[in-house]
Every structure is written in C-alpha cells, then in structure tokens.
Design an enzyme around this catalytic site. Structure first.
Site, short mmCIF file in Angstrom:
data_model
loop_
_atom_site.label_atom_id
_atom_site.label_comp_id
_atom_site.label_asym_id
_atom_site.label_seq_id
_atom_site.Cartn_x
_atom_site.Cartn_y
_atom_site.Cartn_z
N GLU A 88 -6.24 -6.57 -5.55
CA GLU A 88 -6.55 -5.63 -4.55
C GLU A 88 -7.49 -4.53 -5.18
O GLU A 88 -7.36 -3.17 -4.95
CB GLU A 88 -5.55 -5.01 -3.84
CG GLU A 88 -4.66 -6.10 -3.27
CD GLU A 88 -3.56 -5.52 -2.01
OE1 GLU A 88 -3.26 -4.21 -2.51
OE2 GLU A 88 -3.00 -5.96 -1.18
N GLU A 103 -0.44 -13.22 -0.84
CA GLU A 103 0.80 -12.62 -0.43
C GLU A 103 1.01 -12.54 0.85
O GLU A 103 0.10 -12.11 1.87
CB GLU A 103 0.73 -11.21 -1.00
CG GLU A 103 0.87 -11.01 -2.44
CD GLU A 103 0.94 -9.47 -2.89
OE1 GLU A 103 0.90 -8.63 -2.15
OE2 GLU A 103 0.59 -9.41 -4.42
#
Length: 509
Positions: free
Chosen positions: A128, A275
């Site tokens: 991220e 995820e």
C-alpha cells in the site's frame, strides 16, 4: 501365444492415457482459483518455522504470502509444494529503487537462493505504498523494473510475477462500480504500473475489505451484503449504468477495480486479492467485529471463490484471494481489532469455526467436522470440577465413559475427565457458537484428544461419518463422472484419433 502387436498397442495406449490425465490435472490446477493466507509475524511465541510449515501442511494450505522474505520460513517451505509470495518491505524500497545492483542482490538472496525447491510464485513490492508512504511513490516503478530485470537475468521472470499490493482507497467513487476511477493524482504512476503488469502478464494486487466499506457506510451498505448472505432481489445492489446486480460488497469492489482499469484502457490485467478478511473482536466502537461475523464472511468468501462465481462484470474470471490472516497478531497496536483478524491463535487452535465443508481442500481443519472441545490449560482443579459437574448434570453430556472402570476413566484427574465431558457437550450441541466455553474453562482444538482405548465423542462422530461415506461410495457402484471441459476435448480428439490408427495398425495390417 501372445500377440506382440497387441502388447505394443497396449503400452502406447497406456502411455498416452497417462499423458492425457497429467495434462488434465495440470490444466485444472493452473486454471482453478485458490485461497491463500497471509502470515503476519507480530505474534507472541510464533511457531518455529518447521512447526509453522508442518501446520500449514496439516491444514492443506497451499498458498501463503509473507510480508518479508524470512529465510527460516523459506527454507522450511522447501519441497513442500506450498506456493509462496515473498515481499519487499516498505523500508527497503528506497535502496532497491535507487540501485539495480541492490535489486539484483535482493533477488539473489531472497528468491534465486531458494527456488525451485521453495515454490516462490511472486514478489510483492512494498505494501500500500500509494497510501501509507506516498513519499516513496516515485521509487515504486524503478524498484519494480529493477527487480524484474534481476528475475530476467536469473531466467525466473516467467515463473515468478512481480506486483505491488494496493489499498482500495486508491479508487474513488467505487459504487456504482461503473463510475469508479483511480485517484487522478496517481494516474501517471498507476498507468505505468498497469502497463508493466500487462506486459509481464502479472496480476494487480488489491487489498479489499468489505468490513471497512460497511463500517464507513453504516446505514447505506447493509451488513448482509457485506457478509455474502443470501439476499432477496429487492436487497441486491444495482448499478444504474450497467443494470448489473450485486449480491455482495466484495464483488462490487472487484468490479470497481476492473472499471477503473478500463478507464485507463487496460483490460487484460486480472486482479489478485492480496488481502481480505473480517476481524473477530473489536473495541466498543467496532461492534460488528465478532466471531460470528468473521466466521460468516470468511466461510462464505471461501465458498464464493471455490464455486468460481466470478463477478457480475466478469463472471468468467474468479480472483484468487489471500485471507488476512493466519494467526491473530497479539503484538499489534490498538485498536483491538488490529490484532484479531486471524483464523487461528498463535498456539494453532482455531479462533472460530469456519464452515467450509464441501468447498475444496482448503483447510483440512474444516472445523465443522474436525474440532474438539477440551479443558483449557492453566486452570485450577476447582474451576474445572465446577464446569465438569455442570456438563455431566444440567448440560446432559454423556459422561458414562469417565466412570470408574470405563475406557476414559484413566488418567484419573479432573482435567482429563473435564475434557471428555466438554467434548461430549460440544458435539451434542452441534459445535454451536458458545458451546465450548464453560466460563473460560474450555478451548477448541484441532488435535484429536483421544488416547489409548479412550475415544473422544468428536472422534467417534468423524469415524461414523467416514463409514457412511465409504458405504455410500460402495453403493454408488462406479457412478462417478469425470467432467471434461472444451480444453480437455482438444486433447482427447487427436489422442482418440491416434489410438484408432494404432488399433488399425495392430490388428488389421
């Protein structure tokens, strides 16, 4: 006398059939979406690497993602057939993005040194980056390109894919999905990323959490839609631009990614969900972080993937997913939910009972069939005796086997007797939520507590079910059916033709 032509024909036919079914199995394995797990390590008393890998094997977990390239875990994974994604931590991005030599060294030490004994399938570059360390954004593509060049030099670029996991927040206006688009301030680098992924046939990694969508939009997004619960048509979400119907938030999030890529003229990159998950416990501000909701989300997610349901926009594409995460990370900073996303506690006992029966081989511990309730460790005899008395009394557990002279009387101590009684009650109640608690005196385990001639109730039930399956299989009398797809018929046609020629040669020439 034996016909040598017949023997020749038989051997060739056997060889071709062996090749045929090998091809079929290989293609099925390649094409089928899978469920993997993320392994975080902010855990007290994390299992040693060898025990961790043994646990993965016992649970039939075949795909894992690491947040680094832990040498001990990679060594332990050797020759196990477990596929692993290794990661470049965010704090290493600067060095790798600034130096081709550093990138080559990283691949040499963390990938080439273990492959192919350890089946490394991907490298996740950072985590991220766009949202957690935006200052590193200019380094992302140089790092990815340098690492890819190192893979090319090692001749590993076709076996090992490179990507970077992204937060769903890089997509703006995600519902309806057809209106979604990437944050325009990131468009230049995202365009470069997508062009790289297209060129190298690598997936776009996305971290997608319906839990956060629900929490940020309470009153707008129903809980049932977030948990994959069956919906009536009136409760389905409808995209007014495409008229596509969405029965769950997960699919809507996936399609928002596909529409965002389409807006940048990219249509040949698939999404890998790096995820997703649901927390089983939270603080007072997170009332929906519960065991029941976590069980519902992850169980239904697994079924959704194994059923190859696809999405409304792309029913032909089912993304593989990595559940966040394997273990509860108790060393995580608050809020409480941060440390409670795991399927298991650090001691490898399940946090809750996943209901995934009939959904492939993921988790041998389909806990609807293979869990037991036993006395918790570290409790005093008085507490256990109280719980034991309730189990055998008001709880109506079958405690006959722990009476003097019976098969489970020995060892004659309160913990052994309580474990048997707890499991009897737990199995009697259908392993329902809360049936293995006894005010904290009990815990769930996936290890069969039976010993010697003492067979615990849960083990007896599994044995009975196994016998029923065997009998059912025998009764079916060979009515099993092998399903062949169009791909398989492409293989079959030339083989049938060739074996027909062999037959003609053997017997008619």
């Amino acid at each position: 006398m034996e016909n040598p032509k017949f023997i020749f024909f038989f051997v060739l036919l056997s060889t071709f059939l062996l090749v045929l079914f090998s091809e079929i199995n290989a293609q099925q394995s390649k094409d089928e979406p899978y469920i993997g797990v993320n392994i975080g390590t902010d855990v007290s008393n994390l299992l040693p690497a060898s025990d961790l890998v043994a646990f993965l094997q016992s649970q039939k977990i075949t795909h894992v993602r690491l947040y680094d390239a832990d040498a001990e875990i990679l060594k332990a994974l050797a020759n196990t057939k477990i596929r692993v994604i290794v990661s470049v931590p965010n704090n290493q991005l600067l060095a790798i993005g600034s130096s081709n030599a550093t990138a080559a060294t990283w691949i040499g030490r963390n990938v080439a040194a273990y492959y192919p004994e350890t089946l490394i399938t991907g490298v996740a570059v950072g985590d991220e980056i766009f949202t957690t360390v935006p200052s590193s954004t200019p380094l992302l593509m140089p790092a990815i390109e340098s690492l890819y060049s190192a893979l090319v030099a090692a001749n590993l670029h076709t076996q090992i894919k490179i990507s970077t996991p992204n937060s769903a927040s890089i997509i703006l206006d995600p519902f309806p999905p057809s209106q979604a688009y990437f944050n325009q301030s990131l468009s230049p680098v995202i365009t470069q990323l997508l062009q790289f992924l297209s060129r190298t046939q690598s997936p776009l990694m996305m971290n997608l959490y319906p839990y956060y969508v629900f929490m940020q939009n309470k009153g707008v997004v129903p809980l049932d839609n977030s948990l994959f619960k069956p919906l009536t048509p009136s409760k389905e979400m409808v995209d007014p631009n495409t008229l596509l119907h969405y029965t769950n938030v997960f699919d809507a999030m996936l399609d928002s990614v596909y529409f965002s890529m389409k807006n940048l003229n990219v249509t040949d990159v698939v999404v890998l969900v790096s995820e997703t998950g649901w927390p089983s416990r939270g603080d007072s501000k997170e009332p929906y972080a519960t065991i029941d909701n976590a069980d519902m989300y992850n169980s239904n997610l697994i079924k959704h993937v194994i059923d190859r349901s696809g999405t409304p926009l792309h029913p032909e594409i089912t993304s593989s997913v990595y559940i966040y995460e394997l273990f509860n990370e108790d060393l995580r900073s608050p809020p409480i939910s941060e440390g409670n996303w795991g399927l298991f506690y650090a001691n490898s006992t399940p946090v809750y009972l996943l209901h995934v029966a009939g959904s492939g081989t993921f988790l041998a511990n389909d806990t609807t069939n293979q869990t037991y309730c036993i006395a918790a460790d570290g409790l005093d005899a008085k507490t256990l005796q109280t719980a034991l008395d309730w189990s055998c009394g008001p709880g109506r557990a079958n405690c006959s086997e722990i009476q003097p002279g019976e098969s489970c009387y020995q060892p004659n101590n309160v913990k052994n007797h309580a474990s048997y009684a707890f499991d009897s009650y737990y199995q009697k109640e259908g392993k329902s939520s809360g049936s293995c608690d006894f005010k904290g005196a009990a815990m769930i385990t996936t290890t069969d507590p039976s010993h010697g001639i003492c067979i615990f109730p849960g083990s007896k039930m599994i044995s009975n079910k196994t016998n029923q399956v065997v009998n059912s299989t025998q009764a079916s009398g060979g009515n099993g059916v092998m399903r062949f797809t169009g791909f398989h018929f492409k293989i079959l046609n030339p083989i049938w033709g060739f074996t027909s020629c062999l037959f003609y040669f053997s017997f008619l020439s």
